[in-house]
Design a protein around this motif. Structure first.
Motif, PDB file in Angstrom:
ATOM      1  N   THR A 264      -1.413   2.822  -5.079  1.00 11.29           N
ATOM      2  CA  THR A 264      -1.751   1.425  -5.353  1.00 11.29           C
ATOM      3  C   THR A 264      -3.268   1.286  -5.315  1.00 11.29           C
ATOM      4  O   THR A 264      -3.900   1.479  -4.275  1.00 11.29           O
ATOM      5  N   SER A 265      -3.841   0.945  -6.462  1.00 13.26           N
ATOM      6  CA  SER A 265      -5.300   0.968  -6.607  1.00 13.26           C
ATOM      7  C   SER A 265      -5.996  -0.138  -5.821  1.00 13.26           C
ATOM      8  O   SER A 265      -7.189  -0.035  -5.534  1.00 13.26           O
ATOM      9  N   GLY A 266      -5.262  -1.194  -5.469  1.00 15.68           N
ATOM     10  CA  GLY A 266      -5.883  -2.274  -4.708  1.00 15.68           C
ATOM     11  C   GLY A 266      -6.047  -1.977  -3.238  1.00 15.68           C
ATOM     12  O   GLY A 266      -6.790  -2.676  -2.535  1.00 15.68           O
ATOM     13  N   THR A 267      -5.349  -0.951  -2.746  1.00 21.26           N
ATOM     14  CA  THR A 267      -5.382  -0.661  -1.310  1.00 21.26           C
ATOM     15  C   THR A 267      -5.842   0.754  -0.987  1.00 21.26           C
ATOM     16  O   THR A 267      -6.195   1.037   0.155  1.00 21.26           O
ATOM     17  N   LEU A 268      -5.811   1.656  -1.980  1.00 16.76           N
ATOM     18  CA  LEU A 268      -6.188   3.049  -1.751  1.00 16.76           C
ATOM     19  C   LEU A 268      -7.172   3.499  -2.831  1.00 16.76           C
ATOM     20  O   LEU A 268      -7.054   3.104  -3.989  1.00 16.76           O
ATOM     21  N   GLU A 269      -8.102   4.355  -2.446  1.00 12.93           N
ATOM     22  CA  GLU A 269      -9.071   4.900  -3.395  1.00 12.93           C
ATOM     23  C   GLU A 269      -9.187   6.403  -3.184  1.00 12.93           C
ATOM     24  O   GLU A 269      -9.536   6.848  -2.084  1.00 12.93           O
ATOM     25  N   PRO A 270      -8.866   7.223  -4.198  1.00 11.05           N
ATOM     26  CA  PRO A 270      -8.995   8.671  -4.039  1.00 11.05           C
ATOM     27  C   PRO A 270     -10.472   9.071  -3.940  1.00 11.05           C
ATOM     28  O   PRO A 270     -11.282   8.659  -4.770  1.00 11.05           O
ATOM     29  N   VAL A 271     -10.784   9.859  -2.926  1.00 15.06           N
ATOM     30  CA  VAL A 271     -12.161  10.306  -2.711  1.00 15.06           C
ATOM     31  C   VAL A 271     -12.388  11.665  -3.371  1.00 15.06           C
ATOM     32  O   VAL A 271     -13.403  11.904  -4.011  1.00 15.06           O
ATOM     33  N   ARG A 272     -11.426  12.560  -3.220  1.00 13.31           N
ATOM     34  CA  ARG A 272     -11.481  13.870  -3.873  1.00 13.31           C
ATOM     35  C   ARG A 272     -10.066  14.438  -3.912  1.00 13.31           C
ATOM     36  O   ARG A 272      -9.195  13.988  -3.178  1.00 13.31           O
ATOM     37  N   HIS A 273      -9.866  15.433  -4.776  1.00 17.92           N
ATOM     38  CA  HIS A 273      -8.549  16.049  -4.874  1.00 17.92           C
ATOM     39  C   HIS A 273      -8.685  17.534  -5.180  1.00 17.92           C
ATOM     40  O   HIS A 273      -9.724  17.999  -5.638  1.00 17.92           O
ATOM     41  N   TRP A 274      -7.607  18.261  -4.892  1.00 22.06           N
ATOM     42  CA  TRP A 274      -7.597  19.702  -5.137  1.00 22.06           C
ATOM     43  C   TRP A 274      -7.669  19.996  -6.632  1.00 22.06           C
ATOM     44  O   TRP A 274      -7.117  19.256  -7.452  1.00 22.06           O
ATOM     45  N   ALA A 275      -8.321  21.096  -6.953  1.00 21.57           N
ATOM     46  CA  ALA A 275      -8.293  21.591  -8.326  1.00 21.57           C
ATOM     47  C   ALA A 275      -6.894  22.117  -8.642  1.00 21.57           C
ATOM     48  O   ALA A 275      -6.147  22.517  -7.744  1.00 21.57           O
ATOM     49  N   THR A 276      -6.533  22.111  -9.919  1.00 21.04           N
ATOM     50  CA  THR A 276      -5.226  22.631 -10.337  1.00 21.04           C
ATOM     51  C   THR A 276      -5.451  23.810 -11.290  1.00 21.04           C
ATOM     52  O   THR A 276      -6.425  24.527 -11.151  1.00 21.04           O
ATOM     53  N   LEU A 277      -4.578  24.014 -12.243  1.00 18.97           N
ATOM     54  CA  LEU A 277      -4.647  25.235 -13.045  1.00 18.97           C
ATOM     55  C   LEU A 277      -5.888  25.336 -13.937  1.00 18.97           C
ATOM     56  O   LEU A 277      -6.197  26.413 -14.436  1.00 18.97           O
ATOM     57  N   GLU A 278      -6.604  24.244 -14.124  1.00 23.99           N
ATOM     58  CA  GLU A 278      -7.844  24.323 -14.908  1.00 23.99           C
ATOM     59  C   GLU A 278      -8.874  25.232 -14.227  1.00 23.99           C
ATOM     60  O   GLU A 278      -9.811  25.703 -14.867  1.00 23.99           O
TER      61      GLU A 278
ATOM     62  N   SER B  36       0.872  -1.166   0.000  1.00 20.59           N
ATOM     63  CA  SER B  36       0.000   0.000   0.000  1.00 20.59           C
ATOM     64  C   SER B  36       0.911   1.218   0.000  1.00 20.59           C
ATOM     65  O   SER B  36       1.596   1.491   0.992  1.00 20.59           O
ATOM     66  N   THR B  37       0.959   1.927  -1.123  1.00 19.26           N
ATOM     67  CA  THR B  37       1.925   3.016  -1.220  1.00 19.26           C
ATOM     68  C   THR B  37       1.361   4.210  -1.981  1.00 19.26           C
ATOM     69  O   THR B  37       0.479   4.068  -2.840  1.00 19.26           O
ATOM     70  N   LEU B  38       1.876   5.363  -1.639  1.00 17.75           N
ATOM     71  CA  LEU B  38       1.517   6.634  -2.268  1.00 17.75           C
ATOM     72  C   LEU B  38       2.817   7.348  -2.611  1.00 17.75           C
ATOM     73  O   LEU B  38       3.673   7.546  -1.743  1.00 17.75           O
ATOM     74  N   ILE B  39       2.991   7.712  -3.892  1.00 15.67           N
ATOM     75  CA  ILE B  39       4.215   8.368  -4.359  1.00 15.67           C
ATOM     76  C   ILE B  39       3.822   9.712  -4.950  1.00 15.67           C
ATOM     77  O   ILE B  39       3.168   9.771  -5.989  1.00 15.67           O
TER      78      ILE B  39
ATOM     79  N   VAL C  22       2.528  -4.918  -8.760  1.00 17.44           N
ATOM     80  CA  VAL C  22       2.059  -3.636  -8.252  1.00 17.44           C
ATOM     81  C   VAL C  22       1.136  -3.008  -9.290  1.00 17.44           C
ATOM     82  O   VAL C  22       1.472  -2.959 -10.472  1.00 17.44           O
ATOM     83  N   SER C  23      -0.025  -2.529  -8.847  1.00 17.45           N
ATOM     84  CA  SER C  23      -0.980  -1.863  -9.730  1.00 17.45           C
ATOM     85  C   SER C  23      -1.082  -0.396  -9.338  1.00 17.45           C
ATOM     86  O   SER C  23      -1.714  -0.061  -8.334  1.00 17.45           O
ATOM     87  N   LEU C  24      -0.424   0.457 -10.112  1.00 24.16           N
ATOM     88  CA  LEU C  24      -0.414   1.884  -9.803  1.00 24.16           C
ATOM     89  C   LEU C  24      -1.402   2.645 -10.676  1.00 24.16           C
ATOM     90  O   LEU C  24      -1.547   2.363 -11.862  1.00 24.16           O
ATOM     91  N   LYS C  25      -2.060   3.610 -10.071  1.00 26.02           N
ATOM     92  CA  LYS C  25      -2.897   4.547 -10.810  1.00 26.02           C
ATOM     93  C   LYS C  25      -2.452   5.963 -10.473  1.00 26.02           C
ATOM     94  O   LYS C  25      -1.750   6.184  -9.474  1.00 26.02           O
ATOM     95  N   ARG C  26      -2.896   6.917 -11.294  1.00 23.22           N
ATOM     96  CA  ARG C  26      -2.569   8.325 -11.077  1.00 23.22           C
ATOM     97  C   ARG C  26      -3.842   9.103 -10.776  1.00 23.22           C
ATOM     98  O   ARG C  26      -4.848   8.954 -11.473  1.00 23.22           O
ATOM     99  N   VAL C  27      -3.797   9.919  -9.710  1.00 21.12           N
ATOM    100  CA  VAL C  27      -4.925  10.799  -9.435  1.00 21.12           C
ATOM    101  C   VAL C  27      -5.052  11.777 -10.600  1.00 21.12           C
ATOM    102  O   VAL C  27      -4.053  12.316 -11.082  1.00 21.12           O
ATOM    103  N   SER C  28      -6.261  12.032 -11.043  1.00 20.35           N
ATOM    104  CA  SER C  28      -6.473  12.784 -12.289  1.00 20.35           C
ATOM    105  C   SER C  28      -6.342  14.294 -12.103  1.00 20.35           C
ATOM    106  O   SER C  28      -7.250  15.063 -12.452  1.00 20.35           O
TER     107      SER C  28
ATOM    108  N   ALA D  34       4.572   3.756 -18.319  1.00 19.72           N
ATOM    109  CA  ALA D  34       4.511   2.299 -18.434  1.00 19.72           C
ATOM    110  C   ALA D  34       4.322   1.625 -17.085  1.00 19.72           C
ATOM    111  O   ALA D  34       3.968   0.447 -17.021  1.00 19.72           O
ATOM    112  N   CYS D  35       4.548   2.365 -15.986  1.00 19.65           N
ATOM    113  CA  CYS D  35       4.379   1.772 -14.660  1.00 19.65           C
ATOM    114  C   CYS D  35       2.918   1.790 -14.216  1.00 19.65           C
ATOM    115  O   CYS D  35       2.562   1.176 -13.204  1.00 19.65           O
ATOM    116  N   LEU D  36       2.046   2.487 -14.946  1.00 18.86           N
ATOM    117  CA  LEU D  36       0.641   2.556 -14.570  1.00 18.86           C
ATOM    118  C   LEU D  36      -0.098   1.301 -15.024  1.00 18.86           C
ATOM    119  O   LEU D  36       0.192   0.740 -16.077  1.00 18.86           O
ATOM    120  N   MET D  37      -1.076   0.876 -14.228  1.00 18.79           N
ATOM    121  CA  MET D  37      -1.745  -0.400 -14.501  1.00 18.79           C
ATOM    122  C   MET D  37      -2.558  -0.370 -15.793  1.00 18.79           C
ATOM    123  O   MET D  37      -2.787  -1.412 -16.399  1.00 18.79           O
TER     124      MET D  37
END
Length: 289
Positions: A217-231, A104-107, A179-185, A123-126
């Motif tokens: 790691t998508s199998g152990t963590l699920e993003p609920v919400r995130h900060w807005a960025t430059l959009e 269970s990791t967050l980078i 390891v199954s990695l995803k990226r917060v959008s 290429a490291c993303l699931m």
């Protein structure tokens, strides 16, 4: 850079312009000690790793391995190597009895890469494609961007081959580690003059780049919400960063995660899985004899 270095001595105890840190709430979280440490498993000014566990969590919880990073600005091979070390390092917080448990990791941090299709870090993303399935134009574009080639200059055949080899190596290594990695959008976080674009009359044009990311790691963590960025910040897109609102040349990113419970295997399923592994190992030995 000297001014930033002086500040980092005062704030983080590091005499360097580029530094990383993991800050946590001591009243809510506790540090899990590292079980193993290899010769290269040391924190640097561009990578800091800690395993954190909630004080109210189940005693058997393995915690979440959090890494703050700042990847290399120009070398994709170094960027991939730094990411790979993050994943290996996360394993060091598992005992021999726990080594089969999922990581269970967050980078999080400045990746100096936009994670476009065809980039080697992607290429490291699931959900990434195998190298042979990636469009040639995407591979060529990302290779040229990473090597900072002149506008409209194509990579050589050798450069493109090396890029494809690195992509395939990254793709296979991540999957070999299970390891199954995803990226917060999140979207663009950097706003500055685009060196490659000149408007009519010789005027400079402001550009935006998606350089800061949160991988998990998508199998152990699920993003609920995130900060807005430059959009959501037209002013910063026009004036650039830093500005009167943000003191950094990158917009901060943040996200809230939910822990995903991992359903345990029954004893019967464990025994069946071990029999399958034993049978597979036996067949391999026979075929190699």
């Amino acid at each position: 850079l000297d001014v930033i270095g002086e500040r980092n001595i005062r704030v983080l105890g590091k005499d360097a312009a580029v530094t990383c840190a993991v800050l946590y709430r001591r009243d809510r979280l506790e540090v899990v000690e590292e079980r193993f440490r290899g010769p290269r498993d040391v924190d640097t000014n561009t990578q800091v790793t800690v395993c954190l566990k909630g004080k109210a969590w189940d005693r058997d919880s393995l915690g979440v391995v959090v890494t703050s990073i700042h990847l290399d600005a120009t070398d994709e091979r170094k960027r991939v190597g730094q990411l790979r070390r993050c994943l290996h390092r996360a394993r060091n917080f598992r005992s021999k009895e726990e080594e089969l448990e999922p990581i269970s990791t967050l980078i999080a941090g400045d990746y100096n890469q936009e994670f476009g299709s065809g980039s080697c870090v992607s290429a490291c993303l699931m959900d990434s494609k195998a190298g042979r399935q990636v469009d040639n134009a995407d591979m060529s574009r990302e290779c040229a961007t990473s090597r900072r080639l002149e506008k409209n200059q194509e990579p050589t055949t050798q450069q493109l081959k090396e890029w494809r080899d690195l992509y395939d190596e990254t793709y296979e290594t991540t999957r070999d580690m299970c390891v199954s990695l995803k990226r917060v959008s999140t979207c663009e976080t950097r706003s500055a003059y685009d060196h490659d674009v000149i408007a009519a009359g010789g005027n400079r044009v402001m550009g935006q780049w998606r350089l800061d990311h949160l991988l998990y790691t998508s199998g152990t963590l699920e993003p609920v919400r995130h900060w807005a960025t430059l959009e959501s910040d037209a002013e910063s897109c026009t004036t650039g960063l830093p500005n009167h609102k943000y003191g950094s040349d990158h917009l901060p990113i943040g996200a809230v995660f939910r822990l995903v419970p991992i359903p345990p295997l029954s004893q019967g399923r464990k025994d069946e899985l071990l029999r399958m592994v034993k049978d597979m190992t036996g067949r391999q030995k026979n075929e190699l004899c």
